[in-house]
Design an enzyme around this catalytic site. Structure first.
Site, PDB file in Angstrom:
ATOM      1  N   GLU A  30       0.819  -1.213   0.000  1.00 55.38           N
ATOM      2  CA  GLU A  30       0.000   0.000   0.000  1.00 55.38           C
ATOM      3  C   GLU A  30       0.854   1.264   0.000  1.00 55.38           C
ATOM      4  O   GLU A  30       0.447   2.292  -0.545  1.00 55.38           O
ATOM      5  CB  GLU A  30      -0.956  -0.036   1.193  1.00 55.38           C
ATOM      6  CG  GLU A  30      -2.068  -1.069   0.978  1.00 55.38           C
ATOM      7  CD  GLU A  30      -2.893  -1.341   2.217  1.00 55.38           C
ATOM      8  OE1 GLU A  30      -4.125  -1.220   2.139  1.00 55.38           O
ATOM      9  OE2 GLU A  30      -2.299  -1.688   3.266  1.00 55.38           O
ATOM     10  N   GLU A  57      -4.016  -9.581   3.611  1.00 60.66           N
ATOM     11  CA  GLU A  57      -4.773  -9.334   4.840  1.00 60.66           C
ATOM     12  C   GLU A  57      -5.932 -10.299   5.069  1.00 60.66           C
ATOM     13  O   GLU A  57      -6.143 -10.752   6.210  1.00 60.66           O
ATOM     14  CB  GLU A  57      -5.274  -7.876   4.862  1.00 60.66           C
ATOM     15  CG  GLU A  57      -4.207  -6.837   5.137  1.00 60.66           C
ATOM     16  CD  GLU A  57      -3.482  -6.350   3.903  1.00 60.66           C
ATOM     17  OE1 GLU A  57      -2.793  -5.332   3.977  1.00 60.66           O
ATOM     18  OE2 GLU A  57      -3.611  -7.022   2.840  1.00 60.66           O
TER      19      GLU A  57
END
Length: 258
Positions: free
Chosen positions: A111, A131
């Protein structure tokens, strides 16, 4: 300023920020996040610094994301400005930032890459948003940025499976600008050098307009861009006069960044 978990170096108008937790694959805990936030605050506020590079220490990892061993609990505060890695929720930074991805970029590390303007990756780099495999989600911008960059179906493939993407596939998806076999930081610095040939006022005006206008119709965006702060600053700058003057005089422009 001294740091425990990062290193900051300046070469002329270029700032290089290195995440320095190689034993943890450069994963980030709160203390490291705070240092990165301060480093990019300093970069944003320093008129002498025009371009930044972020990379990781060692040859194995750029950033393995949030350090779940040190801090297993994820809170909404992680999304507060400036966000993961000091960048993910920093929406007012008009200066260009390059990711030099020297290895694994997982979760929040990926990210960070998504939040940068350009990215250079080593051929051994690996990207993933894993995740969901640990009961979480890509809450540092991955859910929002990835579909905008690669399209919905391709993004859902990565977001819903957590699968790993090679540097070559990342290049084919448009997630990185260049893949190199060695010296990824050197490649990023060469890219930065090309950017630094341009007026920093123009760079900031361009980046601000691009990011503001992604969701606007073209006609509306072309009208709105004249009111953006960095655009107005560029048009009123010494650089805006120097560029045409240097062109007409057939010489290299001497940018002042004001």
């Amino acid at each position: 300023m001294s740091y425990a978990f990062i290193e900051v170096a300046r070469e002329g108008a270029l700032t290089t920020v290195t995440i320095n937790r190689p034993a943890a694959h450069n994963a980030l805990h709160t203390a490291a996040q705070i240092e990165l936030g301060r480093a990019f605050d300093d970069f944003a506020g320093d008129d002498s610094q025009w371009v930044a590079i972020i990379t990781g220490a060692g040859e194995k990892a750029f950033c393995a994301g949030h350090d779940l061993r040190a801090e297993p609990i994820i809170t909404p505060a992680k999304a507060d400005p400036p966000g993961f890695g000091g960048l993910a929720s920093r929406f007012d930074l008009a200066k260009p930032v390059i990711a030099a991805v020297n290895g694994v970029a997982m979760g929040g590390g990926f990210e960070i890459v998504l939040s940068c303007d350009l990215a250079v990756a080593s051929s051994n780099a690996v990207f993933a948003l894993p995740e969901p495999r640990v009961g979480l989600a890509a809450l540092a911008g991955g859910i929002q940025r990835l579909p905008r960059m690669v399209g919905l179906k391709r993004a859902m493939d990565l977001l819903l499976t957590g699968r790993r993407v090679s540097a070559a596939e990342a290049f084919s998806l448009g997630l990185v600008n260049e893949v190199v076999d060695s010296d990824v930081l050197g490649a990023a610095k060469r890219l930065a050098a090309r950017i630094l040939e341009c007026s920093p006022m123009s760079l900031r005006a361009t980046k601000e307009a691009v990011l503001r206008d992604l969701a606007r119709p073209v006609e509306e965006a072309m009208l709105a861009q004249w009111s953006y702060p960095a655009m107005k600053a560029m048009l009123a700058s010494d650089d805006a006069a120097e560029g045409p003057r240097a062109f007409s005089e057939k010489r290299t422009p001497q940018w002042k960044g004001r």
